[in-house]
Design a protein around this motif. Sequence first.
Motif, short mmCIF file in Angstrom:
data_model
loop_
_atom_site.label_atom_id
_atom_site.label_comp_id
_atom_site.label_asym_id
_atom_site.label_seq_id
_atom_site.Cartn_x
_atom_site.Cartn_y
_atom_site.Cartn_z
N TRP A 68 0.83 -1.22 0.00
CA TRP A 68 0.00 0.00 0.00
C TRP A 68 0.85 1.25 0.00
O TRP A 68 0.46 2.27 -0.57
N ARG A 69 1.99 1.23 0.64
CA ARG A 69 2.85 2.40 0.67
C ARG A 69 3.50 2.66 -0.70
O ARG A 69 3.96 3.78 -0.96
N ARG A 70 3.53 1.66 -1.56
CA ARG A 70 4.07 1.84 -2.91
C ARG A 70 3.00 2.28 -3.91
O ARG A 70 3.32 2.67 -5.03
N ASP A 71 1.73 2.18 -3.52
CA ASP A 71 0.61 2.46 -4.41
C ASP A 71 0.15 3.91 -4.23
O ASP A 71 -0.10 4.36 -3.11
N ALA A 72 0.02 4.66 -5.35
CA ALA A 72 -0.37 6.06 -5.28
C ALA A 72 -1.74 6.24 -4.62
O ALA A 72 -1.98 7.24 -3.94
N LEU A 73 -2.64 5.27 -4.81
CA LEU A 73 -3.99 5.39 -4.25
C LEU A 73 -4.00 5.28 -2.73
O LEU A 73 -4.82 5.91 -2.07
N THR A 74 -3.09 4.50 -2.18
CA THR A 74 -3.15 4.17 -0.74
C THR A 74 -1.96 4.68 0.08
O THR A 74 -1.98 4.54 1.30
N ARG A 75 -0.96 5.25 -0.54
CA ARG A 75 0.27 5.55 0.21
C ARG A 75 0.07 6.58 1.31
O ARG A 75 0.85 6.64 2.27
N ASP A 76 -0.98 7.43 1.20
CA ASP A 76 -1.19 8.45 2.22
C ASP A 76 -2.24 8.06 3.26
O ASP A 76 -2.56 8.86 4.15
N GLY A 141 2.82 22.14 -0.58
CA GLY A 141 1.84 21.83 0.47
C GLY A 141 0.46 21.59 -0.07
O GLY A 141 -0.26 20.73 0.43
N ALA A 142 0.05 22.34 -1.09
CA ALA A 142 -1.30 22.19 -1.64
C ALA A 142 -1.48 20.82 -2.28
O ALA A 142 -2.53 20.19 -2.16
N ALA A 143 -0.43 20.36 -2.96
CA ALA A 143 -0.50 19.06 -3.63
C ALA A 143 -0.05 17.92 -2.73
O ALA A 143 -0.20 16.75 -3.09
N HIS A 144 0.52 18.28 -1.54
CA HIS A 144 1.01 17.27 -0.60
C HIS A 144 2.07 16.39 -1.28
O HIS A 144 2.05 15.16 -1.19
N ARG A 145 3.01 17.04 -1.98
CA ARG A 145 4.03 16.31 -2.71
C ARG A 145 5.41 16.91 -2.42
O ARG A 145 5.53 18.09 -2.07
N VAL A 146 6.43 16.07 -2.58
CA VAL A 146 7.82 16.47 -2.34
C VAL A 146 8.60 16.34 -3.64
O VAL A 146 8.42 15.36 -4.39
N PHE A 147 9.47 17.32 -3.91
CA PHE A 147 10.25 17.31 -5.14
C PHE A 147 11.71 17.59 -4.84
O PHE A 147 12.05 18.32 -3.91
N MET A 159 7.00 9.33 -0.53
CA MET A 159 7.27 8.96 0.87
C MET A 159 5.95 8.82 1.61
O MET A 159 4.91 9.32 1.17
N GLY A 160 6.00 8.13 2.72
CA GLY A 160 4.82 7.90 3.54
C GLY A 160 4.42 9.14 4.31
O GLY A 160 5.18 10.12 4.41
N PRO A 161 3.22 9.15 4.89
CA PRO A 161 2.71 10.34 5.59
C PRO A 161 3.55 10.75 6.79
O PRO A 161 3.69 11.95 7.05
N THR A 162 4.10 9.80 7.52
CA THR A 162 4.91 10.17 8.69
C THR A 162 6.21 10.82 8.25
O THR A 162 6.65 11.82 8.84
N GLU A 163 6.84 10.27 7.21
CA GLU A 163 8.07 10.86 6.69
C GLU A 163 7.79 12.26 6.14
O GLU A 163 8.62 13.17 6.27
N TYR A 164 6.63 12.43 5.53
CA TYR A 164 6.25 13.75 5.02
C TYR A 164 6.15 14.76 6.16
O TYR A 164 6.68 15.87 6.07
N ARG A 205 14.00 5.87 7.36
CA ARG A 205 13.12 5.80 6.19
C ARG A 205 13.20 7.09 5.37
O ARG A 205 13.21 7.06 4.14
N LEU A 206 13.25 8.22 6.05
CA LEU A 206 13.35 9.50 5.35
C LEU A 206 14.65 9.59 4.57
O LEU A 206 14.67 10.00 3.40
N ARG A 207 15.74 9.21 5.21
CA ARG A 207 17.03 9.24 4.50
C ARG A 207 17.02 8.31 3.29
O ARG A 207 17.58 8.64 2.24
N LYS A 208 16.38 7.16 3.43
CA LYS A 208 16.34 6.20 2.33
C LYS A 208 15.59 6.78 1.13
O LYS A 208 15.96 6.54 -0.02
N THR A 209 14.53 7.55 1.37
CA THR A 209 13.77 8.14 0.26
C THR A 209 14.55 9.27 -0.40
O THR A 209 14.37 9.53 -1.59
N LEU A 210 15.42 9.94 0.36
CA LEU A 210 16.20 11.04 -0.19
C LEU A 210 17.49 10.58 -0.85
O LEU A 210 18.07 11.30 -1.68
#
Length: 233
Positions: A68-76, A141-147, A159-164, A205-210
């Motif tokens: 679920w964390r890999r799926d765009a529909l469920t990751r958040d 913030g509006a899109a809830h996305r990281v770039f 990334m998952g919601p906690t890492e966000y 987990r955060l470091r792994k995504t970065l």
Amino acid sequence: MQKHILIVEDEPAIRDMLAYALRKGDYAPLLAADAREAQERIAERVPDLILLDWMLPGTSGLELARRWRRDALTRDIPIIMLTARGEENDRVGGLEAGVDDYVVKPFSARELLARIRAVLRRSRDDDDDGSVQVGALRIDGAAHRVFADLDGASHPIQMGPTEYRLLHFFMTHAERVYSRTQLLDHVWGGSVYVEERTVDVHIRRLRKTLEPHLLDAMVQTVRGAGYRFSASA
């Protein structure tokens, strides 16, 4: 509006007990006995939160959480793991799979509802976060996305919601050192249910995504003090 919570539990008696407790707490339960039924419920309606049993037939709850964390529909979607496993390594394994909290069986309905409220409150607070940029890292913030803004292009980082939440706090408080206890207070809301070890798990987990964007060094360990976020390595 009433929140919908998906219960993924193969034991009918426990599933019914959880559904009853949720209704008493003014939540709308959605029921699934295994991974297949869980996917069907999600396809019908995306839940506000998932209660996920660790031990499921066919696919374990741990593997399902990772999927679920890999799926765009469920990751958040916030996930609370229900488990009879109380050992620290098992709890850490669940956190590393992307779950937001865990409840060790047996538990009371009061404890479960308190944790649900805490996780939903943290998730709701995310919606109020604004946009911020530090170095090559940018949060929309509006899109809830990281770039990662590198080489003249914007590369999305999943990334998952906690890492966000953790990253957003770091980026809005860059160059300051925070202890584990302080991070728990600011990011997790001072919940009595969350242990300091949880911070270390989500830092990893955060470091792994970065790391694929060579930005993991921005999350720095300050020995004997805690963690700092800095644009300078």
